[in-house]
Design an enzyme around this catalytic site. Sequence first.
Site, short mmCIF file in Angstrom:
data_model
loop_
_atom_site.label_atom_id
_atom_site.label_comp_id
_atom_site.label_asym_id
_atom_site.label_seq_id
_atom_site.Cartn_x
_atom_site.Cartn_y
_atom_site.Cartn_z
N ASP A 143 0.87 -1.20 0.00
CA ASP A 143 0.00 0.00 0.00
C ASP A 143 0.90 1.24 0.00
O ASP A 143 1.84 1.34 0.79
CB ASP A 143 -0.90 -0.01 1.23
CG ASP A 143 -2.00 1.04 1.15
OD1 ASP A 143 -3.15 0.67 0.82
OD2 ASP A 143 -1.69 2.23 1.39
N ILE A 144 0.61 2.15 -0.93
CA ILE A 144 1.44 3.37 -1.02
C ILE A 144 1.09 4.26 0.19
O ILE A 144 -0.08 4.44 0.52
CB ILE A 144 1.18 4.13 -2.33
CG1 ILE A 144 1.48 3.19 -3.53
CG2 ILE A 144 2.03 5.40 -2.42
CD1 ILE A 144 1.13 3.77 -4.88
N GLU B 125 -4.70 2.42 -4.22
CA GLU B 125 -3.23 2.40 -4.24
C GLU B 125 -2.71 1.18 -3.50
O GLU B 125 -1.61 1.17 -2.98
CB GLU B 125 -2.72 3.73 -3.67
CG GLU B 125 -2.62 3.94 -2.19
CD GLU B 125 -3.85 3.68 -1.31
OE1 GLU B 125 -4.88 3.20 -1.81
OE2 GLU B 125 -3.74 3.92 -0.12
N1 LIG Z 1 -4.66 9.27 -8.74
C1 LIG Z 1 -5.37 8.25 -8.28
N2 LIG Z 1 -5.73 8.19 -7.01
C2 LIG Z 1 -6.42 7.19 -6.51
C3 LIG Z 1 -6.81 6.15 -7.34
N3 LIG Z 1 -7.50 5.22 -6.60
C4 LIG Z 1 -7.52 5.69 -5.32
N4 LIG Z 1 -6.86 6.90 -5.25
C5 LIG Z 1 -6.65 7.69 -4.14
O1 LIG Z 1 -5.82 7.08 -3.18
C6 LIG Z 1 -6.04 7.71 -1.96
C7 LIG Z 1 -6.04 6.76 -0.83
O2 LIG Z 1 -6.02 7.46 0.36
P1 LIG Z 1 -6.13 6.80 1.78
O3 LIG Z 1 -7.01 5.56 1.69
O4 LIG Z 1 -6.61 7.80 2.67
O5 LIG Z 1 -4.74 6.34 2.15
P2 LIG Z 1 -3.38 7.09 2.15
O6 LIG Z 1 -3.56 8.50 1.87
O7 LIG Z 1 -2.48 6.40 1.14
O8 LIG Z 1 -2.89 6.86 3.56
P3 LIG Z 1 -2.27 5.57 4.12
O9 LIG Z 1 -2.68 4.44 3.24
O10 LIG Z 1 -2.87 5.42 5.45
O11 LIG Z 1 -0.84 5.76 4.15
C8 LIG Z 1 -7.34 8.48 -2.08
O12 LIG Z 1 -7.08 9.87 -2.13
C9 LIG Z 1 -7.90 8.03 -3.39
O13 LIG Z 1 -8.63 9.06 -4.07
C10 LIG Z 1 -6.45 6.23 -8.70
O14 LIG Z 1 -6.77 5.38 -9.50
N5 LIG Z 1 -5.75 7.29 -9.12
#
Ligand SMILES: Nc1nc2c(ncn2[C@@H]2O[C@H](COP(=O)(O)OP(=O)(O)OP(=O)(O)O)[C@@H](O)[C@H]2O)c(=O)[nH]1
Length: 510
Positions: free
Chosen positions: A370-371, A413
């Site tokens: 997970d990013i 992500e």
């Molecule tokens: N650019 C882009 N963003 C995405 C995509 N799918 C999900 N996201 C974004 O990924 C983000 C995930 O955020 P969170 O679930 O809060 O997790 P995080 O910010 O990585 O925090 P941690 O996982 O706790 O480190 C959200 O802002 C989603 O909108 C995609 O296909 N493209």
Amino acid sequence: MYQHRATKTKAGLAAIAFLLITLVPMWGTLHAWLDQENVLVEKAAGSDAMNLAVAFDVHVQSVVRFVDTLTQDLREHAVKDRNDFGRIVKEELVLYGNMVAQVALISPEGMLVYSSLAPAFGAVDLSGRDHFRAHRDNPSKDKLFISKPVFGRVSGIWSIQFTRPVIEGDKFLGVVVVSIPMSFFSDFYKKINVGANGLIALVGMDRVPRAVASKDSGAINFGELLLLKSAPYFVKEALPEGLYRGVSAFDGSESLTAYRRLEDAGLVVLVQLSPEDYLMSSGKRHRVLIFCASAVTILLLSFALLIYATVWQHLKDAKALKQAHKTLRELVNVDILTGALSRSHFLEVLEKEFRDSESCGTKLSLILIDIDYFKQVNDTYGHPIGDIVLKQVVAVCCAELRAHDSFGRLGGEEFGVILPCTDGASALGIAEKLRLAIESSKISTSKGLVRVTVSMGVAFALPSGDTPSKLVVRADDALYCAKQAGRNRVCSARGNDDASQVTTMSTNDS
Ligand SMILES: Nc1nc2c(ncn2[C@@H]2O[C@H](COP(=O)(O)OP(=O)(O)OP(=O)(O)O)[C@@H](O)[C@H]2O)c(=O)[nH]1
């Protein structure tokens, strides 16, 4: 191109199979039927020819007997009433009409001494005639002699001469001749229907025809025509009657001939029928049937063409549909943005690898990635830059993995890596390698270089009682722990479902 040809071949085979199933039985049956009918017609023609030959045999025998009786009667008068012979002959001839062309008497020296046609004749030497010599040379044989056709010097017509010797005691007194015009036989035979190309003939055993009735009989030169020795009716050892198919001794045409040999008279009766005639009506019927069968064949060929086109189109459509399904399946199996396996397909692969892992000692590991703080990336640089980062993270990971490892995007992500035939320790090593690779990569975007880190949870399949979903849960728990422990690190599940059994294996804290 190859598939295109294969489709055409299959359609062609369907059309050919249809033609074989329909045309072969149809033409086979027709052929057998026509053959059978020809055999029956040939048999009937043979029987007709033989019946006619029997009738002619009877006719000829009665004519011979009749003329011989007349000849013997006249011979008696020639001896007893020599001076009154002319008057007696005239009276007799009135009774016989056209049947007798001439009555003649020949002297012992061969000179014509009486002719009913020319009582005032000059000196006519007939000592060279076959009939005269036959009687003169065998005076003791009182036998009827039937001559070859001769052209009468007095009568001026072709006739057959029936002769008997005139004998008194042992003394040869000459020959009595009764000439029957050849037309007597041929005119009678012409009334009998043997078809346009048929023929009726009376032939001597000396191979010379006595009378012939056919469409070409006018062209026959009786003085010269000598029939082939090989004709079956001349073979004395052969049966006295018979039927044979072969080349006619008269006109060289293929014919069906019935013959009867009149041994006593030295004659053969022939009835020759032409296949051209007796096969004519069945031939017409055959042509109509063949025409109809050909028309049906053309219809079936058109139908076969239709089958070919329909089958070809169907196979083409089926192929296109199959291809569309394949493409759709690929689209469903692959994440469009990153090119990684889709979540559903990733889980399918995991199920399969889990089953297969039993063959390599249940060595199977799963990494969930997970990013970290990806929301911030989106918020800072915008969503399109976030997409670029996602793609780049996938590219970096895939570059580090083996060909048989599977990499999938499980959502947003979050990613997963299936490591077949890999134990927990090795999986941790690979996860750490991935983490470092991502941490160190600078992702080039339109808004400058972006750097991200990832958190990972690693779990490995247990030797017993494990399932793919339990494995996922344990990896997810380990990932959660990695996040909780401060991110940018790898955590490993210890081997059971309990989240507390998670160990932090690596960190960038140091
Ligand atoms: N650019 C882009 N963003 C995405 C995509 N799918 C999900 N996201 C974004 O990924 C983000 C995930 O955020 P969170 O679930 O809060 O997790 P995080 O910010 O990585 O925090 P941690 O996982 O706790 O480190 C959200 O802002 C989603 O909108 C995609 O296909 N493209």
